[in-house]
Design a protein around this motif. Structure first.
Motif, PDB file in Angstrom:
ATOM      1  N   GLY A   1      -8.654   7.909 -10.187  1.00 35.93           N
ATOM      2  CA  GLY A   1      -8.615   8.566 -11.483  1.00 35.93           C
ATOM      3  C   GLY A   1      -7.416   9.482 -11.659  1.00 35.93           C
ATOM      4  N   ARG A   2      -6.695   9.755 -10.575  1.00 33.14           N
ATOM      5  CA  ARG A   2      -5.524  10.644 -10.653  1.00 33.14           C
ATOM      6  C   ARG A   2      -4.228   9.922 -10.307  1.00 33.14           C
ATOM      7  N   PHE A   3      -4.302   8.957  -9.418  1.00 33.16           N
ATOM      8  CA  PHE A   3      -3.115   8.216  -8.986  1.00 33.16           C
ATOM      9  C   PHE A   3      -3.155   6.816  -9.578  1.00 33.16           C
ATOM     10  N   ALA A   4      -1.964   6.259  -9.814  1.00 32.01           N
ATOM     11  CA  ALA A   4      -1.857   4.895 -10.324  1.00 32.01           C
ATOM     12  C   ALA A   4      -0.670   4.201  -9.668  1.00 32.01           C
ATOM     13  N   ALA A   5      -0.963   3.110  -9.004  1.00 33.08           N
ATOM     14  CA  ALA A   5       0.086   2.308  -8.366  1.00 33.08           C
ATOM     15  C   ALA A   5       0.515   1.195  -9.312  1.00 33.08           C
ATOM     16  N   SER A   6       1.785   0.890  -9.276  1.00 36.87           N
ATOM     17  CA  SER A   6       2.314  -0.221 -10.058  1.00 36.87           C
ATOM     18  C   SER A   6       3.504  -0.806  -9.314  1.00 36.87           C
ATOM     19  N   ARG A   7       3.979  -1.931  -9.800  1.00 39.30           N
ATOM     20  CA  ARG A   7       5.106  -2.575  -9.116  1.00 39.30           C
ATOM     21  C   ARG A   7       5.945  -3.349 -10.103  1.00 39.30           C
ATOM     22  N   ASP A   8       7.214  -3.473  -9.788  1.00 39.79           N
ATOM     23  CA  ASP A   8       8.142  -4.299 -10.549  1.00 39.79           C
ATOM     24  C   ASP A   8       8.690  -5.323  -9.551  1.00 39.79           C
TER      25      ASP A   8
ATOM     26  N   GLY B   1       0.807  -1.205   0.000  1.00 41.55           N
ATOM     27  CA  GLY B   1       0.000   0.000   0.000  1.00 41.55           C
ATOM     28  C   GLY B   1       0.840   1.255   0.000  1.00 41.55           C
ATOM     29  N   TRP B   2       0.270   2.321  -0.536  1.00 40.58           N
ATOM     30  CA  TRP B   2       0.809   3.668  -0.383  1.00 40.58           C
ATOM     31  C   TRP B   2      -0.072   4.399   0.616  1.00 40.58           C
ATOM     32  N   TYR B   3       0.568   4.980   1.606  1.00 43.36           N
ATOM     33  CA  TYR B   3      -0.109   5.757   2.629  1.00 43.36           C
ATOM     34  C   TYR B   3       0.397   7.194   2.562  1.00 43.36           C
ATOM     35  N   ARG B   4      -0.398   8.102   3.118  1.00 42.87           N
ATOM     36  CA  ARG B   4       0.074   9.480   3.230  1.00 42.87           C
ATOM     37  C   ARG B   4      -0.394  10.076   4.539  1.00 42.87           C
ATOM     38  N   GLN B   5       0.407  11.016   5.019  1.00 44.71           N
ATOM     39  CA  GLN B   5       0.082  11.705   6.267  1.00 44.71           C
ATOM     40  C   GLN B   5       0.338  13.190   6.093  1.00 44.71           C
TER      41      GLN B   5
ATOM     42  N   GLY C   1      -0.229  -9.513  -7.958  1.00 48.58           N
ATOM     43  CA  GLY C   1      -0.458  -9.607  -9.394  1.00 48.58           C
ATOM     44  C   GLY C   1      -0.722  -8.295 -10.081  1.00 48.58           C
ATOM     45  N   GLY C   2      -0.782  -7.217  -9.310  1.00 47.26           N
ATOM     46  CA  GLY C   2      -0.926  -5.891  -9.907  1.00 47.26           C
ATOM     47  C   GLY C   2      -2.327  -5.309  -9.886  1.00 47.26           C
ATOM     48  N   ASN C   3      -3.272  -5.966  -9.248  1.00 45.63           N
ATOM     49  CA  ASN C   3      -4.606  -5.374  -9.110  1.00 45.63           C
ATOM     50  C   ASN C   3      -4.561  -4.253  -8.078  1.00 45.63           C
ATOM     51  N   THR C   4      -5.262  -3.170  -8.397  1.00 46.76           N
ATOM     52  CA  THR C   4      -5.165  -1.978  -7.564  1.00 46.76           C
ATOM     53  C   THR C   4      -6.519  -1.526  -7.029  1.00 46.76           C
ATOM     54  N   ASN C   5      -6.451  -0.805  -5.925  1.00 49.16           N
ATOM     55  CA  ASN C   5      -7.606  -0.124  -5.346  1.00 49.16           C
ATOM     56  C   ASN C   5      -7.142   1.233  -4.856  1.00 49.16           C
TER      57      ASN C   5
ATOM     58  N   LEU D   1      -4.469   5.265   4.015  1.00 50.10           N
ATOM     59  CA  LEU D   1      -4.165   4.474   2.826  1.00 50.10           C
ATOM     60  C   LEU D   1      -4.767   5.158   1.603  1.00 50.10           C
ATOM     61  N   VAL D   2      -3.962   5.364   0.568  1.00 52.55           N
ATOM     62  CA  VAL D   2      -4.488   5.975  -0.650  1.00 52.55           C
ATOM     63  C   VAL D   2      -4.526   5.001  -1.816  1.00 52.55           C
ATOM     64  N   ALA D   3      -3.684   3.964  -1.789  1.00 56.60           N
ATOM     65  CA  ALA D   3      -3.670   3.003  -2.885  1.00 56.60           C
ATOM     66  C   ALA D   3      -3.125   1.679  -2.380  1.00 56.60           C
TER      67      ALA D   3
END
Length: 117
Positions: free
Chosen positions: A65-72, A35-39, A54-58, A47-49
């Protein structure tokens, strides 16, 4: 124990974009829900993302619609592409493993994102 190091933040104008990175070390994180969190100052860490192995996001409604999480997974790196930034996105951003429905592990130092003209 896995450790996370966030980077990529800075000062961005409203409407601008920035990409954050999170590098994991000490363990393989390819199987982790992350997860990506912000304070923001004076506020709780939210939690924001989230992104599955497997790369499924919430996303939180505030960033959808503005942020996109991804991973390698091969590089043990997590990303957060942030577009159409608003002043209210100003915060310290952290990455963290999610387990048992919440953050699980030790927090890194985070990376500051400031959205201001």
């Amino acid at each position: 124990q896995v450790q996370f190091v966030e980077s990529g933040g800075g000062l961005v104008q409203p409407g601008g974009s920035v990409r954050l990175s999170c590098t994991a070390s000490g363990s393989v994180f390819s199987g982790y829900l992350m997860g990506w969190y912000r304070q923001a100052p004076g506020k709780q860490r939210d939690l924001v993302a989230s992104i599955t192995p497997g790369g499924n996001t919430n996303y939180a409604d505030s960033v959808k619609g503005r942020f996109a999480a991804s991973r390698d997974n091969a590089k043990n790196v997590l990303y957060l592409q942030m577009n159409s930034l608003k002043p209210e996105d100003t915060a310290v951003y952290y990455c963290m493993r999610i387990r048992f429905g919440g953050p699980f592990g030790s927090w890194g130092q985070g990376t500051q994102v400031t959205v201001s003209s």
